[in-house]
Design a protein around this motif. Structure first.
Motif, PDB file in Angstrom:
ATOM      1  N   THR A   1      -2.736   4.608  -7.341  1.00  0.00           N
ATOM      2  CA  THR A   1      -2.620   3.174  -7.119  1.00  0.00           C
ATOM      3  C   THR A   1      -3.662   2.441  -7.952  1.00  0.00           C
ATOM      4  O   THR A   1      -4.682   3.002  -8.325  1.00  0.00           O
TER       5      THR A   1
ATOM      6  N   ARG B   1       3.812   1.068  -2.638  1.00  0.00           N
ATOM      7  CA  ARG B   1       2.638   0.917  -3.489  1.00  0.00           C
ATOM      8  C   ARG B   1       2.887  -0.133  -4.559  1.00  0.00           C
ATOM      9  O   ARG B   1       4.008  -0.274  -5.046  1.00  0.00           O
TER      10      ARG B   1
ATOM     11  N   ALA C   1      -0.351   2.310   1.388  1.00  0.00           N
ATOM     12  CA  ALA C   1       0.329   2.978   0.276  1.00  0.00           C
ATOM     13  C   ALA C   1       0.016   4.458   0.170  1.00  0.00           C
ATOM     14  O   ALA C   1       0.902   5.278  -0.097  1.00  0.00           O
TER      15      ALA C   1
END
Length: 375
Positions: free
Chosen positions: A9, A140, A180
């Motif tokens: 991420t 995400r 996420a």
């Protein structure tokens, strides 16, 4: 095509003023706590978007609000409330009913996200001076030189990108998904560890903002019964239904078909609808050929990036329902509004009105609404 690869991420940014959509559930509660721990200025907001039956015991808005207040108090953050009932009715529920009247099976959660949670809520948060919003969705956001991308969550069983595929890069740029990189079990354990009272609260599985209820009885409050024949593919009438709006492709339960003379012993499934005749076409057996399709035509095409990912024929993966494993396919062609897709393997119970959502590796590209399916 190889399995999707989950990439890292985007890096953290400095402290922001973020408003978290607190639903009263465990996911949004833990999302808020994570943002507090990261040093952001966090506020909660509870959305009340359904007012049709506040007293009938189905919609637990009061209980959810109490849970949201308890979470906010526990975390030491302020909680606001807002009512988007008019927006929800006009922009989500009316379209939901219109699709059912047309004999299709819509997914209200998709519209609810794009029109309410990431439009009305986002705009409201920005007017309050927030940098952006955050939710408890399992998805995400990745940021590249070309903008923001919607990507699969680490928890593939809970991934919600299917429901978020109509977001825009503008909406993604103002949205945060703190869960996420977590799995559902981790979220519940974290909630228990920090003493949240809703740590064991059951996940909601009902209609977005409407709540859990007996679906057919609920629809009958808004749609008239339009009885018609239940037929086999060769035209034999074997029963009568109360309205094709109350059934979906692949449905087995609730058909009310008893024993049929000369028929083999196997369960019946809805294979097709004929809105012009109000006819329900049913077949016997889980693997009946009429339940399977390889080619799908879809409308209301939306690309998150604002433009197609490449020229057709375009190889990618897609899913036709939440949690379905990604399926290899080829987008044969598309224009501004429509596309045609051919799957490598036949797909069971392709349902007009539902979403077909496209992926490239771990990125959700966008999607469309299934119009019809063919062999």
């Amino acid at each position: 095509m190889s399995d999707p690869q989950i990439t890292v991420t985007e890096p953290r940014v400095g402290p922001e003023r973020l408003i978290v959509g607190l639903s009263g559930g465990v996911d949004s509660a833990v999302a808020a706590r994570l943002l507090v721990d990261e040093g952001h200025q966090v506020e909660g907001l509870f959305m009340k978007n359904w007012e049709e039956d506040d007293t009938d015991g189905h919609c637990a808005a009061a209980e959810d609000l109490a849970d949201a207040r308890a979470v906010a108090e526990h975390l030491g953050i302020p909680l606001r409330t807002v009512n988007f009932a008019t927006e929800y009715w006009d922009r989500v529920f009316e379209r939901f009913l219109a699709e059912h009247r047309a004999g299709r099976t819509p997914n209200p959660d998709v519209l609810c996200n794009s029109e309410i949670k990431f439009e009305s809520f986002l705009d409201h948060a920005l007017t309050l001076g927030a940098t952006g919003i955050a939710t408890g969705h399992y998805a995400r956001r990745r940021t590249g030189r070309d903008g923001h991308h919607l990507c699969l969550a680490v928890d593939s069983d809970k991934d919600q990108t299917y429901f978020l595929h109509r977001l825009t890069r503008r909406q993604l740029g103002r949205s945060r998904f703190p869960l996420a990189g977590l799995r559902k079990g981790e979220v519940r354990r974290m909630a228990q560890r920090i003493g949240l009272r809703n740590a064991a609260k059951k996940d909601s599985t009902g209609i977005c903002f409407v709540g859990e209820r007996r679906f057919r009885e609920f629809l009958e409050r808004f749609l008239p019964r339009t009885p018609g024949p239940i037929e086999t593919p060769d035209g034999a009438v074997i029963g009568e239904h109360r309205g094709i709006a109350f059934f979906t492709i692949g449905q087995r339960q609730g058909l009310g078909i008893g024993g049929v003379r000369g028929s083999r012993e196997a369960p019946w499934f809805v294979a097709r609808k004929d809105p012009a005749r109000q006819a329900l076409i049913v077949v016997q057996g889980t693997d009946h050929p009429l339940l399977f399709s390889r080619v799908v035509t879809a409308t209301d095409l939306h690309w998150i990036a604002g433009s197609p990912p490449g020229d057709p024929p375009y190889p990618c993966r897609a899913r036709l329902r939440h949690r379905q494993p990604l399926q290899d396919c080829l987008i044969l062609g598309y224009d501004q509004h429509r596309c045609q897709v051919r799957f490598d393997r036949p797909q069971r119970a392709v349902t007009p009105g539902q979403a077909i959502v496209f992926y490239r590796a771990d990125e959700c590209l966008g999607g469309a609404v299934v119009d019809r399916a063919g062999s």
